[in-house]
Design an enzyme around this catalytic site. Structure first.
Site, mmCIF file in Angstrom:
data_model
loop_
_atom_site.group_PDB
_atom_site.id
_atom_site.type_symbol
_atom_site.label_atom_id
_atom_site.label_comp_id
_atom_site.label_asym_id
_atom_site.label_seq_id
_atom_site.Cartn_x
_atom_site.Cartn_y
_atom_site.Cartn_z
ATOM 1 N N GLY A 249 -94.376 -18.542 -88.062
ATOM 2 C CA GLY A 249 -95.659 -19.023 -87.555
ATOM 3 C C GLY A 249 -95.620 -20.394 -86.906
ATOM 4 O O GLY A 249 -96.662 -20.974 -86.623
ATOM 5 N N GLU A 291 -88.883 -17.503 -91.334
ATOM 6 C CA GLU A 291 -88.859 -16.365 -90.412
ATOM 7 C C GLU A 291 -89.475 -16.683 -89.058
ATOM 8 O O GLU A 291 -90.523 -16.142 -88.706
ATOM 9 C CB GLU A 291 -89.644 -15.195 -91.018
ATOM 10 C CG GLU A 291 -89.143 -14.744 -92.362
ATOM 11 C CD GLU A 291 -90.028 -13.682 -92.980
ATOM 12 O OE1 GLU A 291 -89.470 -12.794 -93.633
ATOM 13 O OE2 GLU A 291 -91.262 -13.741 -92.822
ATOM 14 N N PRO A 292 -88.853 -17.552 -88.274
ATOM 15 C CA PRO A 292 -89.416 -17.843 -86.963
ATOM 16 C C PRO A 292 -89.272 -16.650 -86.014
ATOM 17 O O PRO A 292 -88.222 -16.006 -85.990
ATOM 18 C CB PRO A 292 -88.566 -19.016 -86.468
ATOM 19 C CG PRO A 292 -87.262 -18.865 -87.184
ATOM 20 C CD PRO A 292 -87.597 -18.290 -88.534
ATOM 21 N N ARG A 331 -101.499 -10.216 -73.998
ATOM 22 C CA ARG A 331 -101.967 -11.286 -74.889
ATOM 23 C C ARG A 331 -103.244 -11.970 -74.424
ATOM 24 O O ARG A 331 -104.031 -12.437 -75.232
ATOM 25 C CB ARG A 331 -100.854 -12.323 -75.142
ATOM 26 C CG ARG A 331 -99.717 -11.742 -75.978
ATOM 27 C CD ARG A 331 -98.729 -12.790 -76.450
ATOM 28 N NE ARG A 331 -99.285 -13.692 -77.438
ATOM 29 C CZ ARG A 331 -99.625 -14.937 -77.211
ATOM 30 N NH1 ARG A 331 -99.442 -15.478 -76.021
ATOM 31 N NH2 ARG A 331 -100.143 -15.677 -78.167
ATOM 32 N N TYR A 335 -106.135 -11.927 -77.033
ATOM 33 C CA TYR A 335 -106.451 -13.209 -77.703
ATOM 34 C C TYR A 335 -106.890 -14.324 -76.760
ATOM 35 O O TYR A 335 -106.981 -15.468 -77.180
ATOM 36 C CB TYR A 335 -105.230 -13.764 -78.456
ATOM 37 C CG TYR A 335 -104.313 -12.801 -79.136
ATOM 38 C CD1 TYR A 335 -104.719 -12.126 -80.295
ATOM 39 C CD2 TYR A 335 -103.017 -12.600 -78.674
ATOM 40 C CE1 TYR A 335 -103.843 -11.268 -80.949
ATOM 41 C CE2 TYR A 335 -102.142 -11.747 -79.327
ATOM 42 C CZ TYR A 335 -102.562 -11.079 -80.461
ATOM 43 O OH TYR A 335 -101.692 -10.244 -81.106
ATOM 44 N N CYS A 362 -106.496 -0.227 -64.040
ATOM 45 C CA CYS A 362 -107.891 0.138 -63.802
ATOM 46 C C CYS A 362 -108.738 -0.301 -64.972
ATOM 47 O O CYS A 362 -109.149 0.512 -65.814
ATOM 48 C CB CYS A 362 -108.001 1.631 -63.597
ATOM 49 S SG CYS A 362 -107.716 2.050 -61.894
ATOM 50 N N GLU A 363 -108.988 -1.588 -65.017
ATOM 51 C CA GLU A 363 -109.636 -2.193 -66.175
ATOM 52 C C GLU A 363 -110.058 -3.582 -65.729
ATOM 53 O O GLU A 363 -109.209 -4.392 -65.378
ATOM 54 C CB GLU A 363 -108.562 -2.295 -67.275
ATOM 55 C CG GLU A 363 -109.005 -2.552 -68.649
ATOM 56 C CD GLU A 363 -109.406 -1.264 -69.357
ATOM 57 O OE1 GLU A 363 -110.440 -1.314 -70.016
ATOM 58 O OE2 GLU A 363 -108.711 -0.236 -69.219
ATOM 59 N N TYR A 391 -93.826 -11.654 -77.845
ATOM 60 C CA TYR A 391 -94.989 -10.754 -77.876
ATOM 61 C C TYR A 391 -95.458 -10.335 -76.492
ATOM 62 O O TYR A 391 -96.649 -10.114 -76.272
ATOM 63 C CB TYR A 391 -96.141 -11.386 -78.686
ATOM 64 C CG TYR A 391 -95.711 -11.779 -80.073
ATOM 65 C CD1 TYR A 391 -95.425 -10.814 -81.029
ATOM 66 C CD2 TYR A 391 -95.531 -13.115 -80.426
ATOM 67 C CE1 TYR A 391 -94.991 -11.162 -82.297
ATOM 68 C CE2 TYR A 391 -95.102 -13.475 -81.702
ATOM 69 C CZ TYR A 391 -94.838 -12.495 -82.623
ATOM 70 O OH TYR A 391 -94.402 -12.843 -83.875
HETATM 71 C C1 LIG Z 1 -95.131 -12.198 -87.366
HETATM 72 C C2 LIG Z 1 -94.353 -12.577 -88.556
HETATM 73 C C3 LIG Z 1 -93.403 -13.590 -88.464
HETATM 74 C C4 LIG Z 1 -93.155 -14.396 -87.217
HETATM 75 O O1 LIG Z 1 -94.275 -15.062 -86.764
HETATM 76 P P1 LIG Z 1 -94.150 -16.072 -85.517
HETATM 77 O O2 LIG Z 1 -95.536 -16.560 -85.338
HETATM 78 O O3 LIG Z 1 -93.681 -15.272 -84.361
HETATM 79 O O4 LIG Z 1 -93.174 -17.114 -85.914
HETATM 80 C C5 LIG Z 1 -92.654 -13.869 -89.594
HETATM 81 N N1 LIG Z 1 -92.842 -13.182 -90.743
HETATM 82 C C6 LIG Z 1 -93.749 -12.201 -90.859
HETATM 83 C C7 LIG Z 1 -93.877 -11.480 -92.132
HETATM 84 C C8 LIG Z 1 -94.537 -11.870 -89.770
HETATM 85 O O5 LIG Z 1 -95.446 -10.896 -89.909
#
Ligand SMILES: *Cc1c(COP(=O)(O)O)cnc(C)c1O
Length: 432
Positions: A249, A291-292, A331, A335, A362-363, A391
């Site tokens: 995140g 987890e990037p 995206r 969003y 077509c939107e 994404y």
């Molecule tokens: C989406 C997600 C991530 C990565 O999120 P980023 O915003 O792309 O860094 C990591 N772990 C889990 C469980 C996720 O669902």
């Protein structure tokens, strides 16, 4: 000057990425096309891996969240950079296995894994399965038992922290489709249940508090909440969990005005909290996982389009239509995500026009960006949308039966295809 270090302008006034002229890339590979700078991806991987070494004595692992951009080549790159992999579906797992990604470094996430997916994970000895709910726990116990194996698992926890780009709140919220709640005792009950199972070994806990987060405080708070739970588990069951997975995140720069912190700042602060607070709670220091996803690939990629019709509606706005759209980048539709847009063949000229970049679907809502600054563009120009590495390809669709673009990887001035452009034959292959 740009959102990423790998982007520049050459003496022809053309936008470059990884030393390649984007106008030439567009000519050679056609448009739309996704382009990634391999070295930028590798630098991002290395920065995260190093931050665990520097701040945490290497007692942890960086998983690339492959949902941000999944194909064989990115799995190979991550394996070479000593990263693990986070997969959330049988398809992502299949992709990783197809390039012999080290299985012990794969973590399988998801809130509704199917029996087939769990069987696939157990069969291939995937490192760890991050179990989301009791239904899944019971199914996994059965599947692992049938295979004569023991599945190592983490539990996904809702830490009750809701983080957005510029703010976060401690909500204690239990309204999420992901994971076990703490407040209701659901998480503790699941731990006790797992301890009674024969084919399950619970080794840790996981949380993921949001995406595109700029602030470090919510991650620190999440670490504390999770450690509190680990201490409570130890107290009530005697089990001391080894692994704390704090998710991803981390925010990236989409616009010049975005100010993300260096990734190493995050690890510096969070590892200090983890070390101090574990000691305070009488816990051993856990193995840490982050987890990037977006922060590995987002700013390393861009999308090139060719400009078609330019429609000036007096006193309303100017629509610049491109040969892609919501099919390759949903995206903005989803969003209202912001992006920088540039005319690749006029990158030296001032961005003195305000335009809405429209796709070809077509939107009416098929827009890439509204009221954005761009150079004076005309049909045939090449438009670049920056920081589309995360994404975009992974969320692409065939809406309107438009072929998905190819993915080109550039490195030191050389370009190669890593995913080919889809063809009409590809799209109709499964039609009867
Ligand atoms: C989406 C997600 C991530 C990565 O999120 P980023 O915003 O792309 O860094 C990591 N772990 C889990 C469980 C996720 O669902």
């Amino acid at each position: 000057m740009y959102v990423s270090d790998c982007i520049g302008v050459n003496d022809k006034g053309h936008l470059t990425i990884g030393g390649c002229d984007t106008v030439e890339l567009a000519r050679r590979f056609g448009t739309p096309v996704y382009v990634y700078d391999e070295m930028e991806i590798r630098r991002n991987c290395q920065e995260f891996v190093r931050s665990i070494e520097d701040n945490y004595a290497g007692n942890g692992m960086v998983l690339y969240a492959s949902k941000a951009f999944c194909c064989k080549e990115i799995c190979r790159i991550c394996a070479q950079e000593n990263m693990g992999l986070d997969v959330v579906s049988g398809g992502e797992l299949y992709t990783a296995l197809s390039v012999d990604f080290p299985v012990e470094k794969i973590y399988f996430h998801g809130n509704n894994k199917t029996a087939d997916e769990l069987e696939q994970a157990v069969e291939h000895n995937v490192g760890r399965i991050v179990v989301d709910n009791i239904f899944e726990l019971e199914m996994l116990e059965r599947i692992a038992g049938d295979a004569g194996k023991t599945a190592e698992i983490l539990f996904r926890i809702k830490p009750g922290i809701d983080a957005h780009t510029h703010s976060f709140v401690k909500t204690g919220q239990i309204d999420s489709k992901f994971g076990f709640a703490l407040e209701t005792g659901e998480a503790m009950a699941a731990v006790k249940k797992a301890l009674e199972m024969k084919h399950i070994r619970l080794v840790g806990v996981h949380c993921h508090i949001g995406s595109q987060i700029f602030d470090i405080d919510p991650f620190e708070l999440a670490a504390r909440v999770m450690l509190d739970f680990m201490a409570q588990v130890k107290k009530e069951t005697g089990l001391e969990l080894d692994i704390l997975n704090l998710g991803g995140g981390f925010g990236i720069k989409y616009l010049q005005t975005d100010r993300p912190r260096p990734f190493s700042d995050y690890m510096k602060k969070v590892s200090a909290v983890v070390k101090e607070y574990s000691a305070e709670l009488g816990l051993k220091i856990p193995y840490i996982i982050i987890e990037p996803g977006r922060s590995i690939v987002g700013a390393a990629g861009l999308t090139l389009y060719t400009v078609g019709a330019v429609k000036k509606i007096p006193d309303v706005r100017t629509y610049v239509s491109v040969d892609g759209g919501m099919g390759d980048n949903p995206r903005y539709v989803l969003y209202q995500s912001k992006y920088e847009v540039l005319c690749a063949n006029k990158a030296n000229e001032p961005r003195e026009c305000t335009a809405t970049i429209a796709g070809k679907c077509c939107e009416s809502g098929d827009l890439i960006q509204e009221w954005t600054s761009v150079q004076r563009v005309e049909p045939g120009d090449i438009l670049a949308v920056l920081a589309t590495g995360a994404y975009n390809y992974s969320m692409a669709s065939n809406y309107n039966r438009i072929c998905r673009p190819p993915v080109v990887m550039v490195k030191d001035g050389e370009a190669r295809i890593v995913v080919e452009r889809e063809t009409y034959a590809d799209m109709t292959r499964k039609d009867i």
